[in-house]
Design a protein around this motif. Structure first.
Motif, short mmCIF file in Angstrom:
data_model
loop_
_atom_site.label_atom_id
_atom_site.label_comp_id
_atom_site.label_asym_id
_atom_site.label_seq_id
_atom_site.Cartn_x
_atom_site.Cartn_y
_atom_site.Cartn_z
N ARG A 138 -4.78 2.23 6.36
CA ARG A 138 -6.06 1.63 6.71
C ARG A 138 -7.03 1.54 5.55
O ARG A 138 -8.12 1.00 5.68
CB ARG A 138 -6.71 2.42 7.86
N ARG A 139 -6.65 2.10 4.42
CA ARG A 139 -7.57 2.10 3.26
C ARG A 139 -7.80 0.66 2.76
O ARG A 139 -6.90 -0.15 2.78
CB ARG A 139 -6.99 2.94 2.12
N ILE A 161 3.07 -6.97 2.24
CA ILE A 161 2.71 -8.38 2.08
C ILE A 161 1.29 -8.62 2.57
O ILE A 161 0.50 -9.32 1.90
CB ILE A 161 3.70 -9.28 2.85
N GLN A 162 0.91 -8.05 3.70
CA GLN A 162 -0.42 -8.29 4.25
C GLN A 162 -1.50 -7.77 3.30
O GLN A 162 -2.53 -8.43 3.10
CB GLN A 162 -0.55 -7.64 5.62
N HIS A 163 -1.29 -6.59 2.73
CA HIS A 163 -2.28 -6.04 1.80
C HIS A 163 -2.38 -6.89 0.53
O HIS A 163 -3.48 -7.14 0.03
CB HIS A 163 -1.91 -4.59 1.45
N ALA A 164 -1.24 -7.33 0.02
CA ALA A 164 -1.25 -8.17 -1.18
C ALA A 164 -1.92 -9.51 -0.90
O ALA A 164 -2.62 -10.06 -1.76
CB ALA A 164 0.17 -8.37 -1.69
N GLY A 177 -1.28 5.63 -2.73
CA GLY A 177 -0.59 4.96 -1.64
C GLY A 177 -0.03 5.92 -0.62
O GLY A 177 -0.21 7.14 -0.69
N VAL A 178 0.68 5.35 0.35
CA VAL A 178 1.18 6.13 1.48
C VAL A 178 2.18 7.20 1.04
O VAL A 178 2.03 8.38 1.37
CB VAL A 178 1.82 5.20 2.54
N PRO A 226 0.81 -1.22 0.00
CA PRO A 226 0.00 0.00 0.00
C PRO A 226 0.85 1.28 0.00
O PRO A 226 0.31 2.37 0.13
CB PRO A 226 -0.77 -0.12 1.31
N TYR A 227 2.15 1.13 -0.14
CA TYR A 227 3.03 2.30 0.00
C TYR A 227 3.07 3.17 -1.25
O TYR A 227 3.08 4.40 -1.16
CB TYR A 227 4.44 1.85 0.37
#
Length: 268
Positions: free
Chosen positions: A267-268, A193-196, A51-52, A40-41
């Motif tokens: 958090r998006r 990794i968690q978002h993916a 992204g961030v 998400p960066y």
């Protein structure tokens, strides 16, 4: 009468001209490249940087009115190549790697990321409190193309052939390879990794694949805005831009706004 009024008219026009403010100085247009495949960066949707880091950079650039900055998403390796050749001015968000990238200078650190390694369930089951990188010898480790992660011991093991490193473009592609068993482990930022993983699990093809588990925290890394050190004559505003960027960044960090933006985007 007509000619007598002319000096008076000229005087009035001169007074108005002197009273008018001078035109504002033209903004310097600047292109800053950002990674297009690091959610998400930093990532791209229909050519728009999201992204961030794009959110943070946009807020910082809003406090630099002398510059009109265009955020342009590009593949990471292409962005690095543009800076190495002096064809690009700035790129976000590199980690601090002065030895490997002597052609790059860095802003003040923008935000911290936790670099971790995820492995498939079968590999993770035999990695009780693993030592990095020794207990990963013989495995296939996925990394994003152009990323320098893992540290000197890992790079040495790679050179000696004690483990295999496979590059793929972006987090989504690497994680799907991990879910399909084409690599054994994958290292990157935890949030990335968690978002993916959430996105992959929403696709039918990956819902029945094996679990992947975080097996270790490798390091904490800061993301920066990197600047080319090549062709200084082309970037006449370089020193001022970096100075202003660091100043606004520091102000936003002190006020807490920087952390608020990062938390909202994550958090998006």
């Amino acid at each position: 009468m007509r000619y007598a009024a002319l000096p008076v008219l000229l005087a009035a026009c001169l007074s108005l001209a002197l009273a008018s403010p001078p035109p504002a100085a033209a903004q310097q247009t600047v292109t800053v490249y950002v990674d297009d495949a690091y959610p998400p960066y930093s990532y791209a949707v229909n050519g728009v940087a999201l992204g961030v880091y794009p959110a943070l950079l946009s807020r910082i650039f809003a406090g630099m009115p002398a510059y009109k900055v265009d955020l342009q998403p590009v593949p990471w390796k292409r962005g690095l190549r543009l800076l190495e050749q002096g064809e690009g001015f700035a790129l976000a968000p590199p980690y601090y790697r002065p030895g490997e990238r002597p052609w790059m200078d860095y802003s003040a650190p923008i935000m911290v990321e936790s670099v971790v390694i995820f492995c498939n369930e079968a590999v993770a089951a035999r990695l009780a409190e693993p030592r990095w990188p020794d207990d990963y010898y013989g495995l296939r480790i996925g990394v994003n193309s152009g990323f320098i992660l893992g540290g000197p011991a890992f790079e040495n093991a790679r050179r000696l052939g004690k483990l295999t490193v496979e590059e793929a473009r972006g987090t989504d592609e690497n994680l799907k390879k991990l879910l399909l068993g084409r690599i054994d482990c994958y290292m990157n930022d935890r949030y990335a990794i968690q978002h993916a993983l959430l996105r992959a699990r929403s696709e039918d093809a990956y819902q029945r694949t094996a679990r992947v588990i975080e097996t270790g925290v490798l390091s904490q890394e800061y993301g920066y805005l990197g600047f080319t050190r090549q062709h200084h004559e082309r970037w006449t505003y370089r020193t001022d831009f970096i100075r202003q960027f660091n100043h606004v960044l520091d102000e936003l960090r002190r006020s807490g706004e920087l952390a608020q933006i990062a938390e909202r985007e994550l958090r998006r």
